[in-house]
Design a protein around this motif. Structure first.
Motif, PDB file in Angstrom:
ATOM      1  N   HIS A   1      -7.598   0.919 -18.430  1.00  0.00           N
ATOM      2  CA  HIS A   1      -7.022   0.378 -17.188  1.00  0.00           C
ATOM      3  C   HIS A   1      -6.487   1.197 -16.519  1.00  0.00           C
ATOM      4  CE1 HIS A   1      -4.686  -3.018 -16.105  1.00  0.00           C
ATOM      5  NE2 HIS A   1      -3.846  -2.166 -16.836  1.00  0.00           N
ATOM      6  N   ILE A   2      -6.505   0.856 -14.955  1.00  0.00           N
ATOM      7  CA  ILE A   2      -5.610   1.245 -13.791  1.00  0.00           C
ATOM      8  C   ILE A   2      -4.208   0.374 -13.731  1.00  0.00           C
ATOM      9  CG2 ILE A   2      -5.670   2.442 -11.811  1.00  0.00           C
ATOM     10  CD1 ILE A   2      -8.666   1.998 -11.980  1.00  0.00           C
ATOM     11  N   ASP A   3      -3.450   1.304 -13.628  1.00  0.00           N
ATOM     12  CA  ASP A   3      -1.855   0.319 -13.089  1.00  0.00           C
ATOM     13  C   ASP A   3      -1.397   1.598 -11.634  1.00  0.00           C
ATOM     14  OD1 ASP A   3      -0.251  -2.289 -12.923  1.00  0.00           O
ATOM     15  OD2 ASP A   3       1.051  -0.490 -13.515  1.00  0.00           O
ATOM     16  N   ILE A   4      -1.584   0.544 -10.534  1.00  0.00           N
ATOM     17  CA  ILE A   4      -0.537   1.347  -9.510  1.00  0.00           C
ATOM     18  C   ILE A   4       1.093   0.512  -9.229  1.00  0.00           C
ATOM     19  CG2 ILE A   4      -0.528   2.554  -7.005  1.00  0.00           C
ATOM     20  CD1 ILE A   4      -3.311   2.127  -7.016  1.00  0.00           C
ATOM     21  N   ASP A   5       1.715   1.792  -9.728  1.00  0.00           N
ATOM     22  CA  ASP A   5       3.509   0.570  -9.557  1.00  0.00           C
ATOM     23  C   ASP A   5       3.350   0.690  -7.477  1.00  0.00           C
ATOM     24  OD1 ASP A   5       5.860   0.099  -9.173  1.00  0.00           O
ATOM     25  OD2 ASP A   5       6.244   1.278 -11.519  1.00  0.00           O
ATOM     26  N   LYS A   6       3.167   0.002  -7.416  1.00  0.00           N
ATOM     27  CA  LYS A   6       4.323  -0.361  -5.714  1.00  0.00           C
ATOM     28  C   LYS A   6       4.885   0.039  -5.287  1.00  0.00           C
ATOM     29  CE  LYS A   6      -0.172  -1.644  -4.818  1.00  0.00           C
ATOM     30  NZ  LYS A   6      -1.364  -0.829  -3.866  1.00  0.00           N
ATOM     31  N   ASP A   7       6.087  -0.141  -5.808  1.00  0.00           N
ATOM     32  CA  ASP A   7       7.511  -0.261  -5.746  1.00  0.00           C
ATOM     33  C   ASP A   7       7.550   1.474  -6.062  1.00  0.00           C
ATOM     34  OD1 ASP A   7       8.428  -3.091  -5.691  1.00  0.00           O
ATOM     35  OD2 ASP A   7       7.884  -3.246  -8.070  1.00  0.00           O
ATOM     36  N   VAL A   8       7.304   2.370  -6.676  1.00  0.00           N
ATOM     37  CA  VAL A   8       7.304   3.530  -6.903  1.00  0.00           C
ATOM     38  C   VAL A   8       6.175   4.591  -6.082  1.00  0.00           C
ATOM     39  CG1 VAL A   8       6.981   5.788  -8.039  1.00  0.00           C
ATOM     40  CG2 VAL A   8       7.792   3.151  -9.618  1.00  0.00           C
ATOM     41  N   CYS A   9       5.088   4.119  -5.421  1.00  0.00           N
ATOM     42  CA  CYS A   9       4.376   4.903  -4.753  1.00  0.00           C
ATOM     43  C   CYS A   9       4.661   5.080  -2.981  1.00  0.00           C
ATOM     44  CB  CYS A   9       2.984   3.719  -3.941  1.00  0.00           C
ATOM     45  SG  CYS A   9       1.566   4.766  -3.436  1.00  0.00           S
ATOM     46  N   ILE A  10       4.609   6.661  -2.610  1.00  0.00           N
ATOM     47  CA  ILE A  10       5.006   6.781  -1.484  1.00  0.00           C
ATOM     48  C   ILE A  10       4.064   6.742  -0.367  1.00  0.00           C
ATOM     49  CG2 ILE A  10       7.444   8.057  -2.348  1.00  0.00           C
ATOM     50  CD1 ILE A  10       5.695  10.574  -2.211  1.00  0.00           C
ATOM     51  N   GLY A  11       2.707   6.191  -0.828  1.00  0.00           N
ATOM     52  CA  GLY A  11       1.186   6.726   0.473  1.00  0.00           C
ATOM     53  C   GLY A  11       1.781   8.127   0.829  1.00  0.00           C
ATOM     54  N   ALA A  12       1.158   8.919  -0.308  1.00  0.00           N
ATOM     55  CA  ALA A  12       1.067  10.677  -0.751  1.00  0.00           C
ATOM     56  C   ALA A  12      -0.943  10.377  -0.533  1.00  0.00           C
ATOM     57  CB  ALA A  12       1.252  10.930  -1.871  1.00  0.00           C
TER      58      ALA A  12
ATOM     59  N   PRO B   1     -11.783  -2.216  -4.538  1.00  0.00           N
ATOM     60  CA  PRO B   1     -12.880  -3.561  -4.111  1.00  0.00           C
ATOM     61  C   PRO B   1     -13.930  -3.098  -5.511  1.00  0.00           C
ATOM     62  CG  PRO B   1     -12.718  -3.648  -2.274  1.00  0.00           C
ATOM     63  CD  PRO B   1     -12.493  -2.351  -2.621  1.00  0.00           C
ATOM     64  N   GLY B   2     -13.086  -3.868  -6.787  1.00  0.00           N
ATOM     65  CA  GLY B   2     -14.881  -3.954  -7.755  1.00  0.00           C
ATOM     66  C   GLY B   2     -14.160  -3.047  -8.765  1.00  0.00           C
ATOM     67  N   HIS B   3     -12.973  -2.197  -8.877  1.00  0.00           N
ATOM     68  CA  HIS B   3     -12.138  -1.510  -9.551  1.00  0.00           C
ATOM     69  C   HIS B   3     -10.970  -2.070  -9.909  1.00  0.00           C
ATOM     70  CE1 HIS B   3     -14.896   1.413  -9.421  1.00  0.00           C
ATOM     71  NE2 HIS B   3     -15.093   1.747  -8.209  1.00  0.00           N
ATOM     72  N   GLU B   4     -10.575  -3.643  -9.410  1.00  0.00           N
ATOM     73  CA  GLU B   4      -9.537  -4.084  -9.580  1.00  0.00           C
ATOM     74  C   GLU B   4      -8.096  -3.881 -10.717  1.00  0.00           C
ATOM     75  OE1 GLU B   4     -11.917  -5.279  -9.118  1.00  0.00           O
ATOM     76  OE2 GLU B   4     -11.713  -5.946  -6.671  1.00  0.00           O
ATOM     77  N   ALA B   5      -8.869  -3.390 -11.919  1.00  0.00           N
ATOM     78  CA  ALA B   5      -7.334  -2.986 -12.905  1.00  0.00           C
ATOM     79  C   ALA B   5      -8.640  -1.916 -13.730  1.00  0.00           C
ATOM     80  CB  ALA B   5      -7.450  -4.384 -13.913  1.00  0.00           C
TER      81      ALA B   5
END
Length: 63
Positions: free
Chosen positions: A2-13, A36-40
């Protein structure tokens, strides 16, 4: 896994897209997103490296 990206933390590095280009890319604003295809979920072996490469720890990989 399972993959999660915290959009509030991401700085776009972009380190996620460099470490696991088959799973991550960047949106129009430069923030990390899943392809696409890796949504979670994905079984890509480079996921752990992508999570470690994130300078702000915005990526969580579990399972």
């Amino acid at each position: 896994m399972h993959i999660d990206i915290d959009k509030d933390v991401c700085i776009g590095a972009g380190q996620c897209a460099l470490a696991a280009p088959g799973v991550f890319t960047q949106d129009d604003d430069g923030y990390g997103i899943l392809l696409p295809g890796h949504e979670a979920y994905s079984d890509d072996p480079s996921l752990d490296e992508a999570a470690r490469a994130c300078p702000v720890g915005a990526i969580t990989v579990s399972g």
